[in-house]
Design a protein around this motif. Structure first.
Motif, PDB file in Angstrom:
ATOM      1  N   GLN A 275       0.807  -1.331   0.057  1.00  0.00           N
ATOM      2  CA  GLN A 275       0.126  -0.192  -0.031  1.00  0.00           C
ATOM      3  C   GLN A 275       0.991   1.186   0.049  1.00  0.00           C
ATOM      4  OE1 GLN A 275      -3.583   0.002  -0.284  1.00  0.00           O
ATOM      5  NE2 GLN A 275      -2.966  -2.197  -0.655  1.00  0.00           N
ATOM      6  N   GLU A 276       2.054   1.164   0.501  1.00  0.00           N
ATOM      7  CA  GLU A 276       2.943   2.498   0.689  1.00  0.00           C
ATOM      8  C   GLU A 276       4.291   2.122  -0.223  1.00  0.00           C
ATOM      9  OE1 GLU A 276       3.675   2.911   4.464  1.00  0.00           O
ATOM     10  OE2 GLU A 276       1.798   3.384   5.434  1.00  0.00           O
ATOM     11  N   ARG A 277       4.755   3.197  -0.631  1.00  0.00           N
ATOM     12  CA  ARG A 277       5.894   3.099  -1.663  1.00  0.00           C
ATOM     13  C   ARG A 277       7.048   2.663  -0.651  1.00  0.00           C
ATOM     14  NH1 ARG A 277       5.650   5.636  -6.878  1.00  0.00           N
ATOM     15  NH2 ARG A 277       3.860   6.613  -7.160  1.00  0.00           N
ATOM     16  N   LEU A 278       8.068   2.230  -1.095  1.00  0.00           N
ATOM     17  CA  LEU A 278       9.415   1.854  -0.667  1.00  0.00           C
ATOM     18  C   LEU A 278      10.152   2.912  -0.706  1.00  0.00           C
ATOM     19  CD1 LEU A 278      10.096  -1.684  -2.158  1.00  0.00           C
ATOM     20  CD2 LEU A 278       8.959  -1.325   0.163  1.00  0.00           C
ATOM     21  N   VAL A 279      10.734   3.321   0.492  1.00  0.00           N
ATOM     22  CA  VAL A 279      11.627   4.378   0.687  1.00  0.00           C
ATOM     23  C   VAL A 279      13.027   3.959  -0.099  1.00  0.00           C
ATOM     24  CG1 VAL A 279      13.061   5.813   1.988  1.00  0.00           C
ATOM     25  CG2 VAL A 279      10.399   5.268   2.568  1.00  0.00           C
ATOM     26  N   MET A 280      13.414   4.560  -1.420  1.00  0.00           N
ATOM     27  CA  MET A 280      14.799   4.042  -1.888  1.00  0.00           C
ATOM     28  C   MET A 280      15.624   5.300  -1.520  1.00  0.00           C
ATOM     29  SD  MET A 280      14.044   1.169  -2.923  1.00  0.00           S
ATOM     30  CE  MET A 280      15.255   0.808  -4.207  1.00  0.00           C
ATOM     31  N   ASP A 281      16.942   4.768  -1.371  1.00  0.00           N
ATOM     32  CA  ASP A 281      18.090   5.667  -1.269  1.00  0.00           C
ATOM     33  C   ASP A 281      18.886   5.872  -2.831  1.00  0.00           C
ATOM     34  OD1 ASP A 281      20.240   7.308  -0.368  1.00  0.00           O
ATOM     35  OD2 ASP A 281      21.270   5.547   0.720  1.00  0.00           O
ATOM     36  N   LEU A 282      18.172   6.445  -3.352  1.00  0.00           N
ATOM     37  CA  LEU A 282      18.654   6.705  -4.707  1.00  0.00           C
ATOM     38  C   LEU A 282      18.836   8.138  -5.108  1.00  0.00           C
ATOM     39  CD1 LEU A 282      16.421   4.050  -6.637  1.00  0.00           C
ATOM     40  CD2 LEU A 282      19.004   3.653  -6.059  1.00  0.00           C
ATOM     41  N   PRO A 283      19.720   8.419  -6.079  1.00  0.00           N
ATOM     42  CA  PRO A 283      19.801  10.046  -6.483  1.00  0.00           C
ATOM     43  C   PRO A 283      18.326  10.226  -7.017  1.00  0.00           C
ATOM     44  CG  PRO A 283      21.349   8.543  -7.514  1.00  0.00           C
ATOM     45  CD  PRO A 283      20.875   7.758  -6.836  1.00  0.00           C
ATOM     46  N   ARG A 284      17.938  11.640  -6.714  1.00  0.00           N
ATOM     47  CA  ARG A 284      16.886  12.139  -6.984  1.00  0.00           C
ATOM     48  C   ARG A 284      16.720  12.972  -8.476  1.00  0.00           C
ATOM     49  NH1 ARG A 284      15.404   8.647  -3.811  1.00  0.00           N
ATOM     50  NH2 ARG A 284      13.973   9.367  -2.278  1.00  0.00           N
ATOM     51  N   LEU A 285      15.813  13.017  -9.157  1.00  0.00           N
ATOM     52  CA  LEU A 285      15.692  13.552 -10.294  1.00  0.00           C
ATOM     53  C   LEU A 285      15.976  15.007 -10.278  1.00  0.00           C
ATOM     54  CD1 LEU A 285      15.294  13.681 -13.576  1.00  0.00           C
ATOM     55  CD2 LEU A 285      12.838  13.478 -12.949  1.00  0.00           C
ATOM     56  N   ASP A 286      17.041  15.727 -10.768  1.00  0.00           N
ATOM     57  CA  ASP A 286      17.177  17.498 -10.928  1.00  0.00           C
ATOM     58  C   ASP A 286      16.851  17.813 -12.164  1.00  0.00           C
ATOM     59  OD1 ASP A 286      18.074  19.843 -10.529  1.00  0.00           O
ATOM     60  OD2 ASP A 286      19.766  19.276  -9.220  1.00  0.00           O
ATOM     61  N   LEU A 287      15.529  18.258 -12.567  1.00  0.00           N
ATOM     62  CA  LEU A 287      15.498  18.854 -14.026  1.00  0.00           C
ATOM     63  C   LEU A 287      16.283  19.807 -14.201  1.00  0.00           C
ATOM     64  CD1 LEU A 287      11.604  18.293 -14.111  1.00  0.00           C
ATOM     65  CD2 LEU A 287      13.413  16.817 -15.405  1.00  0.00           C
ATOM     66  N   ALA A 288      16.663  20.813 -13.280  1.00  0.00           N
ATOM     67  CA  ALA A 288      17.418  22.186 -13.539  1.00  0.00           C
ATOM     68  C   ALA A 288      18.775  21.673 -13.838  1.00  0.00           C
ATOM     69  CB  ALA A 288      17.409  22.938 -12.129  1.00  0.00           C
ATOM     70  N   ALA A 289      19.355  20.720 -13.170  1.00  0.00           N
ATOM     71  CA  ALA A 289      20.723  20.143 -13.502  1.00  0.00           C
ATOM     72  C   ALA A 289      20.780  19.547 -14.746  1.00  0.00           C
ATOM     73  CB  ALA A 289      21.143  19.115 -12.398  1.00  0.00           C
TER      74      ALA A 289
END
Length: 386
Positions: A275-289
């Motif tokens: 029911q809940e999303r897994l918390v993932m320690d991954l790089p986040r999408l940075d559209l500005a970058a």
């Protein structure tokens, strides 16, 4: 209580990424069984890392070596078709189905059991036997969650509205290694050049399907069955940055899209979650970058396999099954150096055009495998003797 999980294709790229997701959430998953092809060391390592109860290889000859590799661990093992089906039959809440090719069709279909969730990464289950597979899933109350990043993105985007209001659902393609090559250059391309994907790390066969864009064609057929969308409402857009994985154009002009960095752990985590999303320690999408996202039409003249797959989807019946079988034979011949790049599409087109079997869509997995076998015989006749 942890959710029990079975991983089909545990030694492949999707299986390895799944193991990373599971190991990052040890309290939430218990892996019941893992299945591989013939790679004993890889499967034994996965079985031990994940502390599974049962491990199976499809290659019966590898059974003794697997048993030896797992000696003293308490992990039961087996090899051959019966062992694979035993792994599938063991109790689990979720089955990650990632055996590539038609080889994954039977065990993936056998995974359909009441109340289960299938995290589907074996597109051939739907390309070869989509109507029968989805009918059985509905009858048994099985939840199908797509693992391919494109279909996972569409799953999210389609949640924004009703199916009847979808004008176009679009999956994206990186364009493969030959996106900027001329037709003449592509014609001379070696299998080694074709198997280097610019974005994803996958197996050689899938990489070559990405180079021909057949992979996108197969994904269109898969999307048709997953989301009950006609061929006219499905399309492909080339997007080299591989950030936008799927998008939906709605009847009111709005567009919904699924975006993520190109990392298979993201859609895998989504397909496995409860029911809940897994918390993932991954790089986040940075559209500005990133700064800029580009898109272009797919060139079906340079990549005729995409056009053939679209035609197969339009034709329906047995033709998608035939298309997939002929493509697997042709790609194998290309990888062996027996044919050139464009001979892949030539063989596929010839087999689809001359297939003389029943034109009906396979009603069962057995029907699909019979059609597959007939098409393979036809395709092999078109491959020059090595």
């Amino acid at each position: 209580m942890p959710r029990s999980l079975t991983i089909l294709g545990a030694s492949g790229s999707i299986g390895r990424s799944t193991a990373e997701v599971v190991l990052a959430h040890r309290d939430e998953f218990q892996v019941e069984a893992v299945v591989g092809g013939r790679n004993v060391p890889a499967l034994a390592e996965a079985a031990k890392r994940l502390n599974v109860k049962f491990a199976a290889l499809s290659d019966e000859r590898a059974g003794p070596a697997l048993k030896e590799a797992l000696s003293g661990t308490g992990i039961a093992s087996g090899a051959g078709r019966s062992a694979v089906l035993e792994a599938v039959d063991r109790p689990s809440d979720v089955v990650l189905a990632a055996i590539s090719g038609t080889a994954g069709l039977e065990p993936t279909h056998a995974s359909l059991k009441p109340g289960r969730r299938i995290a589907l990464a074996n597109k051939e289950s739907l390309v070869c036997a989509g109507a029968a597979f989805m009918a059985d899933a509905r009858r048994l109350g099985v939840e199908i969650m797509p693992v391919d990043s494109e279909h996972n993105a569409l799953e999210h985007a389609l949640a924004a509205g009703l199916n009847r209001d979808v004008e176009k659902a679009v999956i994206t393609a990186s364009g493969g290694p030959f996106r900027t090559w001329s037709q003449e250059q592509i014609a001379r391309a070696s299998a080694k050049e074709a198997s280097v994907h610019p974005v994803w790390s996958m197996g050689s066969k899938i990489n070559i399907d990405s180079a021909t864009l057949m992979n996108k064609g197969l994904e269109l057929i898969e999307a048709h069955h997953l989301f009950d969308l006609e061929a006219e409402r499905l399309d492909v857009l080339v997007h080299p940055e591989a950030i936008v994985h799927g998008l939906v154009q709605w009847a009111d002009g709005a567009v919904s899209a699924g975006l993520a960095l190109p990392d298979m752990r993201v859609p895998i985590a989504n397909a496995l979650r409860g029911q809940e999303r897994l918390v993932m320690d991954l790089p986040r999408l940075d559209l500005a970058a990133i700064g800029r996202l580009t898109f272009e039409r797919a060139d079906e003249a340079r990549f005729p396999c995409l056009a053939l797959a679209k035609a197969a989807l339009q034709a329906g019946g047995a033709i998608p099954t035939v298309l997939n079988a002929a493509n697997e034979v042709a790609v194998e011949a290309y990888m062996a150096g027996n044919i050139g790049f464009y001979a892949i599409s030539e063989i596929v087109e010839a087999v689809c055009s001359s297939f003389s079997g029943s034109g009906k869509a396979p009603a069962t997995v057995a029907d699909a495998l019979a059609i597959d076998g007939e098409a393979r015989v036809m395709a092999r006749r078109l491959v020059p003797a090595s």
